[in-house]
Design a protein around this motif. Sequence first.
Motif: not given
Length: 505
Positions: A239-242, A369-379, A383-391, A410-413
């Motif tokens: 959801v956040l990636w999309i 993904y390999a480590y099965g610890r995708v919660h880091l990517h989730l957080w 955080a990125s979505a909170v910034v990206t949407v209004p920008v 700029a957001l990707r960089l």
Amino acid sequence: MKKLSVVHNTTISYLGQAYTLLVGILIMPFYLGHLGAEVYGLIGFYAVLQAWLTLLDAGMSPSLVREIAHHQGSARQLRKSGWLLRSFELIFVPLALVCVLGVWLASPWIAGQWLNAQHLAPQTLAHCVALMGVMVALRLYATLYKSGLQGLELHAWLNAANVLIATLRYFGGLALVAWVSQDPIVFFQFQVAVALLETLIFAVKAWRMLPAPHWYSGFNQALIKPVLPFAASLSLSSVLWILLTQLDKVLLSSHLTLKDYGYFSLVALISTGIIMLINPLVQTLLPRMTALMAEGRDADMRRLYLDAHRFIATFIVPLSAVIALHGDALVFAWSGDRAAAHWVGPVLFWYALGSGILSLSGFQFYLQYAYGRVHLHLWYSLASAVVTVPVLVVAVQFHGALGAAIAWFALRLVSFAFWPAFIHRRLAPGLHRQWLHDVLRISLMSALGLAVTQPLVQAMAGDNRLQTFLALALCGLISLLLVAGSHRPSLQRVLLIFNRVSAQR
């Protein structure tokens, strides 16, 4: 089941992916010429709609890949995986119905209130949008079956089937609009038929390779329950990636006229193509990284990760740089449309660079993904979505497509400047220094290649489309050779580690 090495699987995947991308690129100018910019904009809107509606998958398809990769081997395990596939199939029934019915009900509003068409009738638009809902529902099931086969590492068969479907979809569509009908409704009806055939082909193969214990086997809650936490994490991440990668396209689909959105769809096609270039490697890399972790071979997995990243960066960074700097010349040589090239050039500059960065950023997710610890990517995504949407909302509202492009880059960089370092130090200490060295070396040599070839492109590019293509090809080749020459053992090490890991299995 005999497995090919990662090198063989990746080579096969790249051949299939290259064919699909090449066919799409070659056919695009003909679609634009026969159907017009507005209908091409409608095709671009379908791509955005499909991206958002695949969220209905809820992380089940990638979870299926991981579960099957973990439990390959005996016939008993295959039947267990087959029952898991059957359970997912049953879950997908209401999701597909919601997709079809929801898009059909919303199609009049989308046609009349959202899309800014100047020539196409609202009834035609609504009919086309309703057909898109059917196509997305079919693609949901096709993706599920592909995921099962991907977990079995049947990459040769998968890519042969994908080549067949791509040939029918693109060349069949071209024959339709060139010799039968240029009615957009007829075009989308044909695409629905191709999507149905695609789903059936992958379904039959998946049922044969992953049979359920019995033909009447139903939903198995015991098999689904352990998968749910991982699937839920992937679902929220999706959801956040999309949101991060498709919000600009949704906003611009309403902000721009449908004709201008057709031009923007060229930008989206090229920038998405850059990102898709890593998909063949990912399709073979993720199951193998997961299997290595399951066997406790952390060091082999990390070497595989680092060398795969170096290999991809060697191609992606020069390619993105060439497309960014010479986007207008590329689009003219590609389409022959000066108006499209003039519109696309400034916008593509930022999107091409951002897509290159995003392609490399994906590797941090693969490690999690390999480590099965995708919660880091989730957080991180949250955080990125909170910034990206209004920008992006502000950028589109006040500066249109160019504002969205600059903001997206700029957001990707900014995220690329700190997130890889955090993930590497958290999961694989000692890895980041070599990773950063590779990124800086490849980036600097790519910039040198562009500087060296700039006079050549200026001298050769012009009204002759073939000569312009040749100039850009030479620019890319010289840049690539400079990057590869700056670290000659790079490709040899990739082949060596892939083959060694495969042989140890």
